[in-house]
Design an enzyme around this catalytic site. Structure first.
Site, PDB file in Angstrom:
ATOM      1  N   GLU A  13       0.823  -1.210   0.000  1.00 41.68           N
ATOM      2  CA  GLU A  13       0.000   0.000   0.000  1.00 41.68           C
ATOM      3  C   GLU A  13       0.856   1.259   0.000  1.00 41.68           C
ATOM      4  OE1 GLU A  13      -4.107  -0.149   1.803  1.00 41.68           O
ATOM      5  OE2 GLU A  13      -2.962  -1.421   3.183  1.00 41.68           O
ATOM      6  N   GLU A  24      -4.850  -8.927   3.035  1.00 42.28           N
ATOM      7  CA  GLU A  24      -5.723  -8.603   4.167  1.00 42.28           C
ATOM      8  C   GLU A  24      -7.006  -9.434   4.180  1.00 42.28           C
ATOM      9  OE1 GLU A  24      -3.241  -4.872   3.465  1.00 42.28           O
ATOM     10  OE2 GLU A  24      -4.127  -6.447   2.240  1.00 42.28           O
TER      11      GLU A  24
END
Length: 174
Positions: free
Chosen positions: A28, A48
């Site tokens: 990210e 995730e």
């Protein structure tokens, strides 16, 4: 989350150099950067979903802009890892390098950018980032506003003089 915003909102370009594993938050943060260079052996993933959560540092916004909506959904919803070559093929990574060549290439790009007019570089980043949130007519109008900011600068005058004198400009950020 604050780190992601800091990178995205940084007025100067930020280059990610990925030389290993960038999973979850590392991926990210790389996506928040203006450019991503990756060593050939680098691996990426947004796993995730495999932990019952989802990305929370910008991946659901930055990844679709880089690779397209369908590919982003596949990456984020599967949580599967992918290679530097795949990331490059999909448009997420600017260049895949041999490990020993990556930092020299990143530093050469940084030097090239730093040799350019600082106000111009900042205005370009501002205009390109804004383009992702505007329709074309609004984006074109914003680009003109950014351009007009440079008209009276010493750097613009230096750039024109250097061009006419056939020499490299010496920009000072003024």
């Amino acid at each position: 989350e604050e780190a992601a915003y800091s990178i995205i909102n940084c007025s100067v370009p930020v280059i990610a150099a990925v030389n290993g594993v960038a999973f979850g938050g590392g991926c990210e943060l790389a996506l928040c950067c203006d450019f991503i260079y990756a060593a050939r052996h680098a691996r990426f993933a947004l796993p995730e979903v495999t932990r019952g959560i989802m990305p929370g540092a910008g991946a659901t916004q930055n990844l679709p802009r880089a690779v397209g909506v369908r590919r982003a959904k596949e990456i984020i919803m599967s949580g599967l890892p992918f290679s530097a070559e795949q990331a490059h093929e999909w448009g997420m990574v600017n260049e895949v390098c041999e490990p020993a060549e990556m930092m020299p290439k990143v530093m050469a790009l940084a030097k090239t950018i730093c040799d350019n007019a600082p106000i111009s570089v900042r205005q370009i980043k501002k205009a390109v980032n804004a383009s992702m949130n505007m329709d074309l007519p609004s984006g074109l109008a914003f680009e003109i506003q950014c351009y007009e900011r440079m008209i009276s600068t010493e750097d613009r005058h230096e750039g024109v003089r250097a061009f006419n004198e056939k020499r490299k400009p010496q920009f000072r950020g003024r």
